[in-house]
Design a protein around this motif. Structure first.
Motif: not given
Lengths: 325, 263, 290
Positions: B165-184
């Motif tokens: 996502g960052l690679g595309a050089g965004p001004r704005m990022l839409l993140l869809d459940e980035p924490a899903a399945g991550l531990n604490t």
């Protein structure tokens, strides 16, 4: 960056020296067919290996190249070398038109609509006798010749001459493909193959790059058709048929799709295996089918992946590194 | 003026209203969370905003420009970049090649220059590679550089998605459940990263997330959806105490409602 | 004029019922399982060749032969799926396409070696005397082919709609993960579906042998035609595949009778191109709502 460059250059040196060492007519013919199939299989690999689309209409572009060469030199009386350019361009234009129509469809539909286009073309070639001479095809397609200052320098009476023309075509094809693969465009294509939705999300237009790859593949298929027509000196409707399609598919699959070296290996191995199986006479093709199934099951990424597989078991030097592109 | 403005946006599939009259504005530099029970229409909003689905009605403006009807890759080219809910990487490529491929917009050159390269091409290639190195370092994926993406551990995969996502050089990022399945531990790391992305890199973030700890920690503002409608909006504290929100999460809202959106 | 047209229509229905059976099988393998099966025409021819071995060579009763062929080809289909298709599930469609190409090369050449290149008919117990209904002439064999085709199609429909296996199939091809969660053995369903599809093609082969002749070299065109029909029908739409098969049979017969036989084979492919461009969901399915 390009780990494939060194083996390719070594191969090229060997290929240039080859006719100086081995001179047998039959051997030369085999090598010419290997080179011819290298161009043809590589052209399909641009589409199927890099964009990841299984185009079953690719034989049509090869066929268009064949017929363009035959009709331009026999019916229109053009020079063989002009016909070469036109054969490539005609196939590329056909690639543009068919690609523009078909590349909007996804996977399974694309497979069949490309196949349908090739079949329609084949049936039209068989039936439209006024132009295509129907099932008889074009015999006696002239050989090329190189004329300098009114004098024939090379008359292509020897297989060695064809060998070097084929080699030049291979070098051009692989150079163009190498540049394509190791560029932003090649990376974009691989991204489309790996995950089209994600590719879009980073700004890549899948349709645009699929078109580029499709037209490029068609162009080189057309070139290989031109070579085939003049080397074999006969073309008939079977050049549009499923036989050539299957042969080139098998070559990229057995060699390794999505690599530059893969189709080269595939072209060499399949051409030679088919020849070597002659001893088996009638059961030759059955054996061939069996070998194909086994090779797909055991080396799904093609023979180029064998060093990787061995490395992972520690039977080959070097760290285990995977990846196709 | 807001960076992203969504005006009475609606989407229906057949007779089913997946998104109903949603209005939402995100300002430059903000981190806004979009929350709600499963099937509330959050991912559909993402798909509408990024051009993966055409809206039934409504307007979407990004940086003052109407983006309804644009193709996903064009929207990405404008600097509005999304990630996906289900893991989405380029599986057969190495981690580094994934990130380089994502820097497409930085490396792109005119078609003919692919075969006839000049210095400008080399310069763009170098820029893209350097940027990819930087992103890889920023997300701490350097030690996995040559590993094929499909062999990564789950937590690292999600980081790789962020890197793409960052690679595309965004001004704005839409993140869809980035924490899903991550531990604490991984979630805590994600919170730090998101703050840095917004703070240091100046990238505006709209995030869909179920992990309330992450939402409460990173968000400047929270928007709550249920059954395709916006039911609440405000600071994390405000939303936490909002009656309808509590009901949506604890009450009937947990039954499975709308069918899966074709994300 | 009209009676000639009616005769072509009936001839078309006979060919159409072969297409319908083949396409029904391929709609399962290609439409539902998404395997681009290039050996489908070989499965079809193999049905005829195996029937020839039992009926003509071993002298087994014709009707018993049909049962044996169906059972053997079902088993053959299951084995093919287990050995060749299952290891490649989830991979790029090129992999399965190539394995089936390898299988088709193997099967067709092995059949050419054992069966020979000359066409042969089955020793079917049908009288050659034509049955005349009004203006239409039809033979006993052709009538039998239409009836058996219809029975096989109806039986498949009942299997899918009414039985436990049918429910498992529908669940699997609608939502694989969900089906697995509720205890459906997804792998088994795949294998059985492939086997069923193979058996369908084989029945068509036996019937063709009973009415016309068995000829290994027809396999390639049969594969292509089956793909055409599956697309006409709308890929995953099984009744659509049947309707598409009958339609193609009739259209080809009318075209061949009234226009020209030269371009007869083009019709199907031209239709495919047309349909994929304008109605990619098939001829018989309603336009999906968006």
């Amino acid at each position: 960056m390009s780990s494939q460059r060194l083996p390719l250059l070594a191969l090229l040196a060997a290929a240039i020296a080859l006719p100086l060492v081995f001179r047998g007519e039959y051997f030369m013919h085999l090598m010419i067919m290997v080179l011819f199939y290298t161009v043809l299989a590589s052209s399909l690999n641009i589409v199927t290996g890099y964009i990841g689309q299984l185009s079953l209409g690719h034989a049509a572009f090869f066929g268009i190249g064949c017929y363009a060469a035959a009709m331009l030199t026999l019916d229109a009386g053009w020079s063989v070398w002009t016909a070469m350019i036109i054969a490539g361009l005609a196939a590329a234009v056909a690639g543009f038109v068919i690609g523009y129509i078909t590349l909007r469809l996804d996977g399974h539909y694309f497979v069949l609509i490309t196949l349908a286009f090739a079949e329609v073309l084949r049936l039209v070639v068989i039936n439209w006798e006024e132009v295509t001479r129907g099932p008889l095809g074009f015999p006696n397609i002239p050989r090329p010749s190189i004329v300098l200052g009114g004098e024939v320098m090379v008359d292509f009476s020897s297989k060695t001459h064809f060998y070097y023309v084929a080699l030049v075509l291979v070098v051009i094809t692989l150079w163009a493909k190498h540049r394509f693969v190791y560029s932003a465009m090649g990376r974009a294509s691989v991204a489309i193959r790996e995950n089209p939705r994600l590719a879009q999300s980073v700004g890549i237009d899948p349709f645009y790059y699929s078109m580029v790859a499709f037209v490029l593949g068609a162009f080189f298929a057309g070139l290989s058709g031109w070579f085939y027509a003049h080397y074999i000196s006969y073309v008939g409707p079977d050049v549009y048929g499923f036989g050539f399609m299957v042969t080139m598919l098998i070559m990229i699959a057995v060699g390794g799709r999505g690599t530059i070296v893969g189709p080269v290996i595939g072209a060499a191995i399949i051409t030679i295996v088919v020849e070597e199986l002659r001893f088996a006479r009638e059961i030759r093709l059955s054996l061939f089918g069996l070998l194909l199934m086994l090779s797909i099951l055991f080396f799904p990424r093609g023979l180029v992946s064998v060093p990787d597989l061995l490395r992972r078991r520690g039977w080959w030097p070097g760290a285990g590194k995977t990846g196709t592109a | 003026m807001a960076l992203l403005e969504i005006d009475v946006l609606s989407k229906s599939f057949g007779g089913l209203q997946a998104v109903r009259d949603i209005s939402l504005a995100v300002d430059d530099g903000e981190i806004v969370s979009l929350i709600g029970p499963n099937g509330a229409g959050k991912t559909t909003v993402f798909n509408l905003v990024t051009g993966y689905l055409p809206p039934s009605s409504g307007r979407i403006r990004f940086a003052g420009r109407d983006i309804v009807g644009l193709k996903p890759h064009t929207i990405a080219g404008l600097g509005l970049v999304r990630t996906f809910q289900i893991t989405n990487v380029f599986p057969a490529l190495s981690v580094f090649d994934n990130i380089v491929a994502a820097h497409y917009l930085k490396a792109r050159v005119p078609l003919w220059k692919t075969w006839f390269r000049d210095r400008a091409v080399a310069a763009r290639e170098a820029t893209a590679h350097a940027a990819a190195e930087e992103v890889m370092g920023f997300l701490g994926l350097g030690h996995r550089r040559d590993m094929t993406a499909e062999n990564l551990a789950y937590g690292e995969l999600r980081l790789l998605e962020l890197a793409i996502g960052l690679g595309a050089g965004p001004r704005m990022l839409l993140l869809d459940e980035p924490a899903a399945g991550l531990n604490t531990e991984e979630s805590a790391r994600l919170v730090t990263l998101l703050r840095e992305i917004a703070g240091t890199r100046g990238i505006t973030i709209l995030i869909v997330e179920h992990d309330m700890n992450v939402v409460m920690e990173v968000s400047h503002r929270v928007v709550v959806m249920n059954f395709g409608e916006k039911i609440a909006e405000g600071s994390p504290e405000h939303v936490r105490q909002h009656e309808q929100v509590i009901e949506a999460y604890l009450g009937r809202g947990f039954e499975d409602e709308a069918p899966a959106t074709p994300a | 004029m009209l009676d000639v047209a009616l005769q072509f229509l009936v001839n078309g229905l006979v060919t159409g019922s072969f297409y319908a059976l083949m396409a029904l099988g391929l709609a399962m393998i290609f439409g539902l399982m998404e395997v681009v099966n290039f050996a489908h025409g070989e499965f079809f021819v193999m049905g005829g060749v195996v029937a020839y071995a039992f009926c003509n060579v071993l002298g087994v009763d014709f009707y018993l032969t049909i049962v044996i062929v169906v059972a053997l080809m079902f088993a053959f289909g299951a084995a093919t799926d287990y050995l060749l298709i299952r290891p490649l599930r989830g991979q790029h469609l090129l992999s399965t396409a190539l394995v089936t190409i390898g299988l088709s090369i193997f099967l067709i050449n092995t059949m050419l070696l054992t069966f020979g290149t000359s066409p042969q008919g089955l020793d079917a117990p049908f009288s050659r005397k034509p049955i005349i209904i009004g203006e239409i002439v039809i033979t006993e064999g052709r009538l039998f082919a239409i009836v058996v085709g219809a029975v096989a199609i109806v039986a498949t429909h009942i299997l899918i709609q009414k039985t436990r296996l049918g429910r498992a199939m529908r669940a699997t091809f609608q939502q694989k993960e969900a089906a697995a969660l509720v205890g459906v053995n997804v792998e088994r369903v795949y294998t059985l579906t492939f086997a069923l599809g193979t058996a369908m093609a084989a029945i068509a082969g036996v019937l063709l042998g009973a009415v016309f002749v068995i000829h290994p070299s027809t396999a390639e065109l049969a594969t292509l035609k089956a793909f055409v029909v599956v697309i006409l029908g709308g890929m995953t739409n099984l009744p659509g595949a049947v309707a598409g098969g009958l339609l193609l049979g009739v259209v080809e017969s009318l075209w061949g009778g009234f226009v020209s036989t030269g371009y007869m084979d083009v019709i199907g492919f031209a239709l495919v191109i047309f349909i994929l461009l304008f109605r990619p969901y098939g001829l018989f399915a309603p336009r999906p709502g968006r």
